[in-house]
Scaffold this active site. Structure first.
Site, PDB file in Angstrom:
ATOM      1  N   HIS A 142     -12.988 -42.444  50.234  1.00 39.29           N
ATOM      2  CA  HIS A 142     -11.972 -41.793  49.407  1.00 39.29           C
ATOM      3  C   HIS A 142     -12.605 -41.431  48.061  1.00 39.29           C
ATOM      4  CE1 HIS A 142      -8.221 -40.771  47.502  1.00 39.29           C
ATOM      5  NE2 HIS A 142      -8.421 -41.681  46.562  1.00 39.29           N
ATOM      6  N   GLY A 157     -12.848 -43.625  42.393  1.00 35.75           N
ATOM      7  CA  GLY A 157     -11.918 -44.248  41.456  1.00 35.75           C
ATOM      8  C   GLY A 157     -10.555 -44.315  42.100  1.00 35.75           C
ATOM      9  N   SER A 159      -6.591 -43.868  42.951  1.00 32.64           N
ATOM     10  CA  SER A 159      -5.783 -42.661  43.062  1.00 32.64           C
ATOM     11  C   SER A 159      -5.063 -42.375  41.752  1.00 32.64           C
ATOM     12  CB  SER A 159      -4.770 -42.827  44.197  1.00 32.64           C
ATOM     13  OG  SER A 159      -3.993 -41.675  44.342  1.00 32.64           O
ATOM     14  N   GLY A 160      -5.107 -41.099  41.329  1.00 32.76           N
ATOM     15  CA  GLY A 160      -4.406 -40.672  40.124  1.00 32.76           C
ATOM     16  C   GLY A 160      -5.198 -40.802  38.846  1.00 32.76           C
ATOM     17  N   ILE A 161      -6.446 -41.246  38.918  1.00 31.34           N
ATOM     18  CA  ILE A 161      -7.221 -41.439  37.698  1.00 31.34           C
ATOM     19  C   ILE A 161      -7.782 -40.125  37.155  1.00 31.34           C
ATOM     20  CG2 ILE A 161      -9.527 -41.803  38.692  1.00 31.34           C
ATOM     21  CD1 ILE A 161      -9.714 -44.250  36.737  1.00 31.34           C
ATOM     22  N   GLY A 162      -7.782 -39.069  37.985  1.00 37.64           N
ATOM     23  CA  GLY A 162      -8.219 -37.758  37.499  1.00 37.64           C
ATOM     24  C   GLY A 162      -9.488 -37.224  38.120  1.00 37.64           C
ATOM     25  N   LYS A 163      -9.811 -37.695  39.315  1.00 43.78           N
ATOM     26  CA  LYS A 163     -11.049 -37.247  39.979  1.00 43.78           C
ATOM     27  C   LYS A 163     -11.002 -35.750  40.279  1.00 43.78           C
ATOM     28  CE  LYS A 163     -10.611 -40.109  43.425  1.00 43.78           C
ATOM     29  NZ  LYS A 163      -9.375 -40.782  42.989  1.00 43.78           N
ATOM     30  N   SER A 164      -9.901 -35.295  40.867  1.00 41.24           N
ATOM     31  CA  SER A 164      -9.801 -33.885  41.260  1.00 41.24           C
ATOM     32  C   SER A 164      -9.799 -32.970  40.042  1.00 41.24           C
ATOM     33  CB  SER A 164      -8.530 -33.659  42.097  1.00 41.24           C
ATOM     34  OG  SER A 164      -8.577 -34.406  43.297  1.00 41.24           O
ATOM     35  N   ASP A 181     -10.775 -35.653  48.161  1.00 43.23           N
ATOM     36  CA  ASP A 181      -9.961 -36.681  48.803  1.00 43.23           C
ATOM     37  C   ASP A 181     -10.749 -37.514  49.814  1.00 43.23           C
ATOM     38  OD1 ASP A 181      -7.605 -38.144  49.146  1.00 43.23           O
ATOM     39  OD2 ASP A 181      -7.119 -37.017  50.952  1.00 43.23           O
ATOM     40  N   GLU A 207      -6.577 -30.890  45.885  1.00 37.57           N
ATOM     41  CA  GLU A 207      -5.209 -31.176  45.464  1.00 37.57           C
ATOM     42  C   GLU A 207      -5.196 -31.542  43.982  1.00 37.57           C
ATOM     43  OE1 GLU A 207      -1.811 -34.661  45.817  1.00 37.57           O
ATOM     44  OE2 GLU A 207      -3.588 -34.741  47.091  1.00 37.57           O
ATOM     45  N   ARG A 248     -24.068 -49.685  27.127  1.00 33.11           N
ATOM     46  CA  ARG A 248     -24.229 -48.719  26.037  1.00 33.11           C
ATOM     47  C   ARG A 248     -25.692 -48.292  25.865  1.00 33.11           C
ATOM     48  NH1 ARG A 248     -21.078 -50.573  20.735  1.00 33.11           N
ATOM     49  NH2 ARG A 248     -21.695 -48.441  20.202  1.00 33.11           N
TER      50      ARG A 248
END
Length: 311
Positions: A142, A157, A159-164, A181, A207, A248
């Site tokens: 995924h 990452g 779902s919904g974290i902003g990959k797409s 996806d 998506e 860092r």
């Protein structure tokens, strides 16, 4: 993974122009290895260490020698080779006509005998490439995948974290979209690297929450897509955790393993104001430098140590 000889015939007849000559009852035989074999010494009767499980390809050299044997000798040697339970199929190149012994043995043993008009060397190379991709071990991950500055990058990452959305920004900046996806990861027979590609049913599609399904190929053009790419970097996106210590300096290298192959991994924390697309571009360029043997953080560390020693 395995596949039937029937699948090979159906999928590659258009390219290889296969014609089934005998052994139709054996088209369900399983192909288990991507390698092919040229049975030169085997036709002379030497079968020690013979790879029965491979597809046998007969070129003009092997055919010329074999056709000079009498019919009984031909039947005897073919029976020794293809009566083995691991036998898969035999392919004649250059549209060479099958001998009577070939037609009899392959029909009796139900081992597919095919022919192709292609010459042996290029045919064997192309067939091996096809089988290598078809039989390669694979898993589905995924995430999303994009090619950044020639480097295949898998972004993972929750779902919904902003990959797409991140990949959409990268595509707008001129990089190449591969999959959204679900990413299909394969390990080729060399075992040294992985490739990533999308599913056929969702190829070119992405998506975006609030917008829906969009077609990258239609919106941005064919120049912004790739069917597959070598996977050389994994970037893990996660929400910024104030209690977690993030790297860092970059002295230490981290890896994630897929199918027994280790791939460099970088964790990027998500927070307001951080331009993730630029960070991924920079990480990709830095990884390319590392691939060429240049480690900026280690070089700085070495200079600092030298300076301290001098003082």
């Amino acid at each position: 993974m395995t596949m039937d000889v029937d699948v090979l015939i159906k999928e590659k007849s258009g390219v290889f122009k296969f014609k089934l000559l005998a052994g139709k009852g054996g088209i369900c035989r399983r192909i288990t290895v991507p390698d092919i074999n040229r049975p030169g010494l085997a036709l002379a009767g030497f079968l020690e260490h013979f790879p029965y499980e491979r597809i046998q390809v007969i070129g003009i050299t092997e055919y010329t020698y074999f056709s000079h044997l009498d019919n009984d000798s031909q039947i005897k040697v073919l029976t020794k080779i293809f009566s083995n339970e691991k036998a898969v199929a035999c392919i004649l190149t250059r549209d060479l006509p099958p001998t009577d012994a070939m037609l009899k043995v392959f029909s009796d043993l139900d081992v597919p005998l095919l022919k192709t008009p292609l010459t042996a060397s290029p045919f064997a190379r192309d067939l091996n490439y096809y089988l290598d991709n078809k039989l390669a071990p694979s898993i589905k991950i995924h995430g999303v995948m994009v090619n950044v500055y020639g480097l295949g990058v898998l972004i993972v990452g929750k779902s919904g974290i902003g990959k797409s959305e991140c990949v959409l920004e990268l595509v707008k900046r001129g990089h190449k979209f591969i999959a959204d996806d679900i990413v299909n990861i394969k390990k080729l027979s060399s075992g040294k690297f992985l490739t990533g590609s999308g599913l056929d049913i969702t190829r070119h599609l992405i998506e975006v929450r609030g917008i829906g399904i969009i077609d990258i190929k239609e919106l941005f053009g064919v120049g912004n897509i790739l069917y597959k790419s070598k996977m050389e970097l994994v970037i893990k996106l996660e929400e910024w955790d104030q209690l977690k210590k993030y790297d860092r300096i970059g002295i230490d290298d981290y890896y994630v393993e897929y199918l027994g192959v280790e791939v460099p991994e970088i964790t990027i924390p998500i927070a307001p104001g951080r331009n993730i697309a630029i960070l991924i571009e920079t990480a990709s360029l830095n990884q390319r430098l590392k691939n060429k043997g240049h480690f900026t953080a280690k070089a700085l560390d070495s200079k600092l140590r030298q300076e301290l020693n001098n003082q």
